[in-house]
Design an enzyme around this catalytic site. Structure first.
Site, PDB file in Angstrom:
ATOM      1  N   LYS A 159       0.780  -1.198   0.125  1.00  0.00           N
ATOM      2  CA  LYS A 159      -0.041  -0.066   0.002  1.00  0.00           C
ATOM      3  C   LYS A 159       0.933   1.143   0.092  1.00  0.00           C
ATOM      4  CE  LYS A 159      -3.827  -1.895   2.560  1.00  0.00           C
ATOM      5  NZ  LYS A 159      -4.903  -2.124   3.654  1.00  0.00           N
ATOM      6  N   ASP A 183     -10.014   2.322   2.616  1.00  0.00           N
ATOM      7  CA  ASP A 183      -9.853   1.827   3.979  1.00  0.00           C
ATOM      8  C   ASP A 183     -10.684   2.472   5.062  1.00  0.00           C
ATOM      9  OD1 ASP A 183      -8.568  -0.693   3.194  1.00  0.00           O
ATOM     10  OD2 ASP A 183      -6.556   0.400   3.545  1.00  0.00           O
TER      11      ASP A 183
END
Ligand code: ATR
Length: 301
Positions: free
Chosen positions: A68, A105
């Protein structure tokens, strides 16, 4: 409809629930020609694998641990404002020769809370942990104007993170600290979000409560009851196990609302799905696919 390809890159990635979750969403919308698979990609191979996916005509990818943050170093993507600030991207969208980066997220965490009927407006939020998950969630709520306190085993990390978030969002009500003041922080909070590894893997039998210093002569259960009084929400972003020791211990009275990470997983996936396809997937179908996969995994253990 032409063949559409999607996937998740990560390392390790074999346990990812994203393939079953997205496949169920595609199926329920009659998008049978869309396929979603997991690909083991190391940080060293990330750049070339993303380029290969682009050449192969992929529409979208998810990125998971440890990619990420790494994706920024490839110089391949155009991150949106939030993912740039969070320093983490979990969703790539290949469009018109460009690769856009997003981070769903934190909004997934927010949506999961809303879905559970826990409004976050104006609430005092306590975030436990100062790693990657904490960073995007803290940033999201600080940006919305919530007072945010971040506590972490290593207090320099939470203090530094709080300063950074406060600077990036202009929210002066973001503070960091260690576990010493944990019980008082729990007492002050309306909503508690647990983002550390405690409760999973080798820490399965440990809860955050075990790591907070007890007041002399008081038992842990008394401290928990005292701190969670008054209808608080306790959210653990862990989804495997579905009920961490922390969540179990938090169910100390009927007015505590507890929530695990399954809906966050589903909602971050649904947001990515929408970015890629412009369609809203059925989150109940996605949730069912995840819960079913988790129970199968449990049976096989
Ligand atoms: P993620 O991306 O999942 O958030 P991470 O960036 O590695 O993972 O962050 C892990 C978090 O779990 C950190 O807040 C870490 O605390 P430290 O900063 O003190 O390391 C926390 N954590 C991991 N193991 C822990 C333990 N045994 N006790 C308390 N906190 C722990």
């Amino acid at each position: 409809m032409k063949q559409c390809r999607f996937g998740v890159f990560g390392f390790p990635v074999s346990h990812s629930l994203s393939p079953v979750m997205h496949s169920a969403a595609f199926k329920s919308l009659g998008m049978e020609k869309c396929e979603y698979e997991a690909y083991a990609v190391t940080p060293e191979n990330l750049k070339q694998e993303v380029q290969k996916a682009q050449e192969a005509g992929f529409t979208g990818l998810n990125l998971t641990i440890p990619l990420k943050e790494k994706i920024f170093e490839t110089g391949l993507i155009i991150p949106d404002e939030f993912s740039k600030k969070a320093g983490a991207v979990n969703t790539l969208h290949f469009k018109d020769g460009k690769i856009k980066g997003y981070n769903t997220d934190a909004e997934g965490a927010f949506k999961a809370l809303e879905e559970a009927g826990c409004s976050t407006d104006g609430k005092n939020i306590l975030i436990i942990g100062a790693g990657g998950a904490s960073k995007s969630i803290s940033l999201f709520f600080a940006k919305r104007g919530n007072p945010v306190k971040i506590i972490n085993r290593t207090d320099e990390k939470s203090k530094k993170l709080a300063e950074e978030i406060s600077e990036k969002t202009g929210n002066r009500n973001v503070f960091g600290g260690g576990f010493e003041t944990g019980w008082a922080d729990l007492k002050k909070a309306d909503m508690i979000i647990q983002t550390t590894e405690l409760g999973m893997g080798k820490y399965e039998n440990v809860s955050v409560y075990d790591r907070l210093p007890l007041e002399k002569g008081k038992k842990k259960e008394e401290m928990i009851r005292d701190c969670l009084r008054g209808g608080k929400t306790v959210f653990d972003v862990v989804y495997n196990p579905e009920e961490t020791k922390f969540l179990k211990e938090s169910k100390i009275s009927e007015d505590v609302k507890t929530l695990n990470g399954v809906m966050m997983l589903v909602c971050q996936g649904a947001l990515a799905f929408e970015i890629w396809t412009g369609k809203k997937p059925d989150i109940s179908v996605m949730k069912e696919a995840v819960t079913e996969a988790l129970s199968k995994e449990k049976e096989n253990q």
